[in-house]
Design an enzyme around this catalytic site. Structure first.
Site, mmCIF file in Angstrom:
data_model
loop_
_atom_site.group_PDB
_atom_site.id
_atom_site.type_symbol
_atom_site.label_atom_id
_atom_site.label_comp_id
_atom_site.label_asym_id
_atom_site.label_seq_id
_atom_site.Cartn_x
_atom_site.Cartn_y
_atom_site.Cartn_z
ATOM 1 N N LEU A 1 -10.845 -53.295 1.100
ATOM 2 C CA LEU A 1 -12.065 -53.807 0.484
ATOM 3 C C LEU A 1 -13.183 -53.336 1.395
ATOM 4 C CD1 LEU A 1 -13.116 -55.502 -1.884
ATOM 5 C CD2 LEU A 1 -12.857 -57.533 -0.457
ATOM 6 N N ASP A 2 -14.122 -52.587 0.840
ATOM 7 C CA ASP A 2 -15.177 -51.989 1.647
ATOM 8 C C ASP A 2 -15.900 -53.019 2.502
ATOM 9 O OD1 ASP A 2 -14.726 -49.434 0.611
ATOM 10 O OD2 ASP A 2 -16.073 -49.791 -1.082
ATOM 11 N N ARG A 3 -16.436 -52.557 3.598
ATOM 12 C CA ARG A 3 -17.155 -53.430 4.535
ATOM 13 C C ARG A 3 -18.303 -54.160 3.843
ATOM 14 N NH1 ARG A 3 -21.174 -51.610 8.753
ATOM 15 N NH2 ARG A 3 -21.452 -53.434 10.059
#
Length: 180
Positions: free
Chosen positions: A44-46
């Site tokens: 899950l992207d930052r």
């Protein structure tokens, strides 16, 4: 077998260590989870928030993360602009991205969901309306939801993964986790 559901806050890396920029440590999973031998099943992207599943079972990790299993992932997405019927139709039919056509998604306009405040908050602009979508996809390309909404004219402002398959964030506060 251990399986945990974690509500990943914004600006937290989906890994336990930060091998990135020296001198400016970024938050990682180790700031929130102190369990031995569990690893994220997918990413899950930052700059995204929400459900991240972690497990110590390699087979389960592969089944959750691998697009060939087509496990649906549901996102609550705040986008720029009033969401048009044409944009919804495009998302439902599949969107052409620079790496090819996406699979058709389930897409619907929703009322603003009752979510926790984001830190930092989404920048409010009086002259630019926004809207919310519930978007369910069955693949997981890099930054796919953001690229899909931008391709239909509605850049993403906030992205919260709410569910993966039957697992959801229901009842899990940001930065908290529970064993499932």
């Amino acid at each position: 077998m251990t399986l945990i559901a974690f509500n990943k806050p914004m600006n937290v890396l989906s890994q336990f260590t930060d091998a990135g920029t020296a001198g400016s440590p970024r938050a990682t999973l180790s700031d929130y989870i102190d369990l031995p031998a569990v690893y994220p099943a997918g990413r899950l992207d930052r700059d995204s928030e929400g459900l991240l599943l972690l497990t110590d079972d390699g087979r389960l990790q592969a089944r959750i993360a691998d697009p060939k299993f087509k496990l649906p992932k549901t996102y609550l997405v705040q986008v720029e602009g009033e969401i048009t019927d044409e944009a919804l139709a495009a998302l439902r039919g599949g969107v052409m991205l620079n790496d090819g056509m996406t699979r058709p998604a389930q897409a619907e306009r929703i009322d603003p969901p009752q979510l926790w405040p984001r830190d930092p908050p989404v920048r409010f602009r009086k002259t630019v309306p926004d809207g919310w979508l519930r978007l369910t996809i069955s693949e997981g390309r890099n930054r796919q939801v953001r690229r899909m909404t931008a391709a239909v004219g509605h850049p993403t402002l906030r992205l919260v993964r709410w569910a993966i398959g039957d697992w959801s964030l229901d009842g899990i506060a940001p930065g908290e986790w529970r064993q499932i």
